[in-house]
Motif scaffolding. Structure first.
Motif, short mmCIF file in Angstrom:
data_model
loop_
_atom_site.label_atom_id
_atom_site.label_comp_id
_atom_site.label_asym_id
_atom_site.label_seq_id
_atom_site.Cartn_x
_atom_site.Cartn_y
_atom_site.Cartn_z
N ALA A 9 25.11 38.06 44.26
CA ALA A 9 26.47 39.14 44.40
C ALA A 9 27.50 38.14 44.81
CB ALA A 9 25.91 40.13 45.41
N VAL A 10 28.81 38.36 44.14
CA VAL A 10 29.71 37.92 44.61
C VAL A 10 30.78 38.77 45.40
CG1 VAL A 10 31.90 36.77 43.79
CG2 VAL A 10 29.71 36.26 42.39
N GLU A 11 30.88 38.41 46.48
CA GLU A 11 31.75 39.23 47.42
C GLU A 11 32.95 38.91 47.40
OE1 GLU A 11 29.98 38.09 51.54
OE2 GLU A 11 28.40 39.54 50.92
N SER A 12 33.81 39.98 47.95
CA SER A 12 35.14 40.17 47.81
C SER A 12 35.82 39.08 48.94
CB SER A 12 36.06 41.49 47.74
OG SER A 12 37.32 41.32 47.98
N PRO A 13 36.74 38.31 48.75
CA PRO A 13 36.98 37.25 49.90
C PRO A 13 38.12 38.14 50.63
CG PRO A 13 37.93 36.59 47.96
CD PRO A 13 37.24 37.71 47.55
N VAL A 14 38.84 39.19 50.27
CA VAL A 14 39.75 39.96 50.84
C VAL A 14 39.79 41.32 50.43
CG1 VAL A 14 41.65 37.85 50.72
CG2 VAL A 14 41.46 39.58 48.96
N TRP A 15 40.39 42.14 50.91
CA TRP A 15 40.62 43.58 50.76
C TRP A 15 41.74 43.80 49.87
CZ3 TRP A 15 45.19 46.48 51.26
CH2 TRP A 15 46.10 45.98 51.87
N GLY A 16 41.33 44.78 48.86
CA GLY A 16 42.52 44.99 47.83
C GLY A 16 41.89 46.09 47.10
N MET A 17 42.40 46.09 45.91
CA MET A 17 41.96 46.91 44.74
C MET A 17 41.51 46.21 43.44
SD MET A 17 44.35 49.73 42.55
CE MET A 17 45.26 48.26 41.82
N LEU A 18 40.39 46.43 42.99
CA LEU A 18 40.37 45.76 41.68
C LEU A 18 41.06 46.00 40.58
CD1 LEU A 18 38.16 43.74 40.41
CD2 LEU A 18 36.61 45.81 39.93
N ALA A 19 42.07 45.21 40.26
CA ALA A 19 43.04 44.97 39.19
C ALA A 19 42.48 44.97 37.85
CB ALA A 19 44.40 44.32 39.72
N LYS A 20 41.69 43.79 37.80
CA LYS A 20 41.14 43.26 36.34
C LYS A 20 39.97 42.45 36.55
CE LYS A 20 42.44 40.10 32.66
NZ LYS A 20 43.38 39.22 32.08
N LYS A 21 38.90 43.07 35.59
CA LYS A 21 37.73 42.08 35.59
C LYS A 21 37.96 40.99 34.46
CE LYS A 21 34.92 46.33 36.34
NZ LYS A 21 33.99 47.31 35.70
N CYS A 22 37.97 39.89 34.85
CA CYS A 22 38.08 38.74 33.90
C CYS A 22 36.78 38.27 33.15
CB CYS A 22 38.34 37.47 34.82
SG CYS A 22 39.96 37.66 36.04
N VAL A 23 35.73 38.85 33.36
CA VAL A 23 34.66 38.94 32.34
C VAL A 23 33.61 39.90 32.45
CG1 VAL A 23 34.15 36.21 32.67
CG2 VAL A 23 33.42 37.72 34.48
N LEU A 24 33.16 40.50 31.35
CA LEU A 24 32.37 41.37 31.16
C LEU A 24 30.80 41.45 31.27
CD1 LEU A 24 34.63 43.22 28.18
CD2 LEU A 24 34.59 43.78 30.62
N PRO A 25 30.04 42.48 31.42
CA PRO A 25 28.80 42.20 31.29
C PRO A 25 28.26 41.38 30.05
CG PRO A 25 29.36 44.42 32.36
CD PRO A 25 30.30 43.64 31.73
N GLY A 26 27.24 40.44 30.33
CA GLY A 26 26.80 39.63 29.34
C GLY A 26 27.48 38.45 28.86
N GLU A 27 29.05 38.57 29.55
CA GLU A 27 29.76 37.29 29.33
C GLU A 27 29.39 35.92 30.59
OE1 GLU A 27 33.50 39.23 27.12
OE2 GLU A 27 33.76 38.49 29.25
N ALA A 28 29.58 34.69 29.81
CA ALA A 28 29.36 33.76 30.75
C ALA A 28 30.57 33.38 31.66
CB ALA A 28 28.84 32.51 29.82
N VAL A 29 30.28 32.76 32.53
CA VAL A 29 31.63 32.19 33.52
C VAL A 29 31.05 30.93 34.36
CG1 VAL A 29 30.87 33.61 35.46
CG2 VAL A 29 33.10 32.89 35.25
N GLU A 30 31.94 30.13 34.24
CA GLU A 30 31.58 28.67 34.82
C GLU A 30 31.96 28.69 36.13
OE1 GLU A 30 32.82 25.42 32.73
OE2 GLU A 30 32.92 26.10 30.81
N ALA A 31 31.40 27.98 36.95
CA ALA A 31 31.60 27.86 38.42
C ALA A 31 33.09 27.43 38.59
CB ALA A 31 30.76 26.86 38.96
N GLY A 32 33.70 28.20 39.56
CA GLY A 32 34.81 28.01 39.89
C GLY A 32 36.03 28.74 39.15
#
Length: 86
Positions: free
Chosen positions: A43-66
């Motif tokens: 589970a990737v935790e939020s580093p700060v408080w705020g509002m989720l404005a955009k999901k950069c990747v969708l379920p099933g998509e791959a993301v590289e470290a960093g």
């Protein structure tokens, strides 16, 4: 000659599911998204408080470290009336 081998952490993970919805307020430490790398889920935790404005990747998509998985925006503060006294 013997050498020690250590598992190399995967550099690519797949989005398993989002824990927060677009526009939802999040606190620092809240789980945002669950990633799967091999047989491990994290589970990737939020580093700060705020509002989720955009999901950069969708379920099933791959993301590289960093790479970013989400963009958090500020939560507007309530407007208060203020009277200055002199």
């Amino acid at each position: 000659e013997a050498t020690d081998t250590y598992p190399v952490p995967p550099s690519v993970a797949v989005v398993e599911r989002w824990e927060k919805s677009l526009g939802q307020a999040v606190m620092a430490g809240d789980a945002l998204v669950v990633l799967r790398a091999g047989s491990t889920t994290v589970a990737v935790e939020s580093p700060v408080w705020g509002m989720l404005a955009k999901k950069c990747v969708l379920p099933g998509e791959a993301v590289e470290a960093g790479e970013p998985v989400a963009i958090l925006g500020g939560v507007p503060a309530p407007i208060t009336s203020r009277t200055d006294t002199a």
